[in-house]
Design an enzyme around this catalytic site. Structure first.
Site, short mmCIF file in Angstrom:
data_model
loop_
_atom_site.label_atom_id
_atom_site.label_comp_id
_atom_site.label_asym_id
_atom_site.label_seq_id
_atom_site.Cartn_x
_atom_site.Cartn_y
_atom_site.Cartn_z
N GLY A 53 0.83 -1.20 0.00
CA GLY A 53 0.00 0.00 0.00
C GLY A 53 0.86 1.24 0.00
O GLY A 53 1.28 1.71 -1.05
N ARG A 201 1.72 -4.38 -12.30
CA ARG A 201 2.19 -5.35 -11.31
C ARG A 201 2.28 -6.75 -11.91
O ARG A 201 3.21 -7.50 -11.62
CB ARG A 201 1.27 -5.35 -10.09
CG ARG A 201 1.41 -4.13 -9.22
CD ARG A 201 0.53 -4.22 -7.99
NE ARG A 201 0.83 -3.16 -7.04
CZ ARG A 201 0.26 -3.05 -5.86
NH1 ARG A 201 -0.66 -3.93 -5.48
NH2 ARG A 201 0.58 -2.06 -5.05
N ALA A 243 -10.48 -8.85 -7.67
CA ALA A 243 -10.64 -10.11 -6.95
C ALA A 243 -12.08 -10.32 -6.48
O ALA A 243 -12.61 -11.43 -6.56
CB ALA A 243 -9.69 -10.17 -5.76
N CYS A 410 15.75 -18.27 4.11
CA CYS A 410 15.35 -19.64 4.43
C CYS A 410 14.89 -19.68 5.88
O CYS A 410 15.41 -18.96 6.73
CB CYS A 410 16.47 -20.66 4.17
SG CYS A 410 17.89 -20.55 5.25
#
Length: 556
Positions: A53, A201, A243, A410
């Site tokens: 954001g 994006r 979405a 990791c």
């Protein structure tokens, strides 16, 4: 004129072993701040926005320039204080003290909401630091890939007998955090359909190899997913769509994905989520004239999306919240059962947190990828009996494109972090690496965050909202000699919903660094074991006993 916007800026961190500052202890934070704003790392570097954001690296460009100026003159017995992205003081401390102490977007609880923060932000009095944006240890989307991968592997184990082949994930958001989902999903064996309203994006994720294909219609995207599932070779698809529209349409069509989640920037309804039916230009204009209308429309669309997630869950999809607070936003808008699907931490990740296992990351300040490959080999050498970790490192080398300075992440825990760091420091000392390494982590870690709708959701003792723990973590890391320490509010889930701390330390090959990393990278994960043992988790209690932690209230 917005002092935060400068399209002429193109920030690239120095590479190599030549110092611009007085030592590596100040060169490192300078390079990492600059790396956060690398054009291949940051979402909107011209606005100082790194990810999430409006998660920024500095309050405005004047503050950025002054931070760089101060770091170049800072002595190794001085500490720079940064208040919400603004350098406010330099103080004499000592050689083992942090060189930088950072506090971002912290508000007194009664005023800890977006409305008050946004007013301060507009007046130039505050900055939203997200987690690793304002703490200068963002490494691009790789920073969340392994955590997302571990989550999706756990989903496959719990719901599909460990077999992800032929299964697919529906999600939203391809920003700095959400962009990890597509690669992590395919690495875990799933196909992934990710909805994103910003075509730039999707193109960015294609360029950095996080997304395989782009689609402009739902039918096209579903065809790609179906073809991949039929072939047995997973694919990731970035769908240019809202979405909320797509999730609801799948319910309407009776199409049920195997897994459903979301990583849109729902935590910030004003700046992070595009309402249904709106264009990005329309939203940008409305933010200037009627913020309340934008927030209302965004939360209404989130309610539609969450209701669709609940419907897909009822139809058989494994549904999980991925920590963006979308359930809370929907709940506030009338979806009373929004929390009927779980967050990813209590559902899949908490057992790792109980052993202090979390997102350990390091960056080659040299800019040379070979330094990362050499450290990859060292990790395998020192942790020889973890095939899952070895597999991750192999996949990461093959499939993850470096963004900015080469880096690796990791998930390792209390048993391994300090000894890995000391080995890296020895490699710098011996000349095996061409320049020092910095080691840090996400604020999403076992002992560094209080976030009742994410990392500390459903704690077994009910201590979800107790935020003493990240404060203690920051204090201990400062006392232990970290190179820079940060304390933030609102990361991940938005204002009023989280407090969290970050830590970074430099391995410069000196004996002093070896001592510091030994303290910091033992104590930091140990606070996570402490926090979970205190909450009553047996895994954490056993880990504490095995590792000899001195926890006075832990009963034998």
């Amino acid at each position: 004129m917005d002092k935060r916007h400068d399209p002429s800026r193109r920030i690239i961190a120095p590479h190599g072993s030549q110092l611009s500052c007085k030592s590596w202890l100040t060169e490192a934070p300078m390079r990492m701040l600059m790396n956060n704003l690398h054009p291949d790392v940051a979402e909107r570097p011209e606005d100082l926005v790194v990810y999430g954001g409006i998660g920024r690296a500095a309050r405005d460009w004047d503050c950025y320039d002054k931070i760089i100026e101060v770091l170049k003159r800072l002595e190794d017995d001085e500490t720079l204080m940064v208040q919400s992205g603004k350098p406010v003081g330099v103080f004499r401390t000592h050689a083992d003290a942090p060189r930088v102490l950072i506090a971002n977007s912290n508000l007194v609880p009664h005023w800890a909401n977006w409305e008050h923060f946004n007013e301060l932000d507009k007046q130039g009095l505050a900055m939203y630091g997200q987690m690793t944006a304002g703490s200068w240890i963002y490494i691009g989307t790789q920073g969340i890939v392994q955590g997302t991968y571990e989550t999706f592997v756990a989903v496959a184990k719990q719901h599909f007998g460990g077999v992800a082949a032929g299964k697919w994930i529906l999600t939203g958001g391809l920003g700095g955090m959400g962009g990890a989902q597509t690669l992590a999903g395919t690495m875990a064996g799933f196909s992934v359909l990710a909805c994103e309203v910003d075509e730039t994006r999707i193109d960015f994720r294609l360029r950095t190899r996080y997304v395989d294909k782009k689609a402009t219609s739902l039918d096209e995207a579903l065809a790609m997913i179906n073809d991949a599932n039929a072939s047995g070779k997973p694919v990731s698809v970035g769908l240019l769509a809202n979405a909320a529209d797509v999730f609801a349409e799948l319910v309407k069509r009776g199409i049920t994905p195997d897994v459903v989640t979301d990583q849109t920037s729902a935590h910030d309804p004003l700046n992070g989520y595009l309402p249904q039916g709106w264009t990005m230009a329309q939203a940008a204009d409305m933010r200037k004239t009627d913020e309340a209308a934008v927030v209302k429309a965004a939360k209404a669309s989130m309610a539609v999306q969450v209701q669709a997630m609940l419907d897909l869950q009822a139809a058989g999809a494994a549904t999980l919240d991925y920590g963006n607070n979308i359930r809370q936003m929907a709940f506030e808008t009338g979806v009373k059962n929004a929390f009927d699907f779980p967050g990813f931490v209590p559902a899949y990740i908490r057992p790792l947190f109980c052993e202090g296992i979390g997102p350990f990351r390091w960056v080659a300040l040299s800019g040379d990828p070979e330094d990362i490959y050499k450290t990859d080999a060292k990790v395998k050498e020192l942790i020889p009996d973890n095939p899952h970790l070895h597999n991750w490192l192999d996949m990461a080398r093959e499939r993850i494109a470096f963004q900015g300075l080469p880096a690796r992440i990791c998930w390792v825990g209390l048993k391994d972090r300090a000894r890995l760091a000391q080995a890296f420091n020895e490699m710098v000392k011996n000349g095996e690496l061409s320049a020092p390494i910095v080691i840090g982590r996400d604020h999403l870690d076992s002992g560094s965050v209080a976030s009742p709708n994410r990392e500390t959701e459903s704690m077994m003792d009910g201590s979800d909202a107790v935020s003493d723990w990240p404060l203690l973590n920051a204090l201990l890391n400062t006392a232990s000699g970290a190179t820079w320490v940060s304390l933030h509010h609102g990361g991940g889930v938005g204002m009023g919903f989280s407090q969290h701390s970050g830590v970074v330390i430099v391995c410069d090959g000196t004996e002093a660094a070896a001592k510091r990393v030994g303290r910091v990278l033992w104590n930091d994960p140990a606070t996570g074991v402490m926090r979970h043992a205190d909450a009553g988790y047996e895994i954490a209690k056993n880990c504490a006993k095995e590792q000899g932690l001195d926890l006075p209230m832990l009963k034998d």
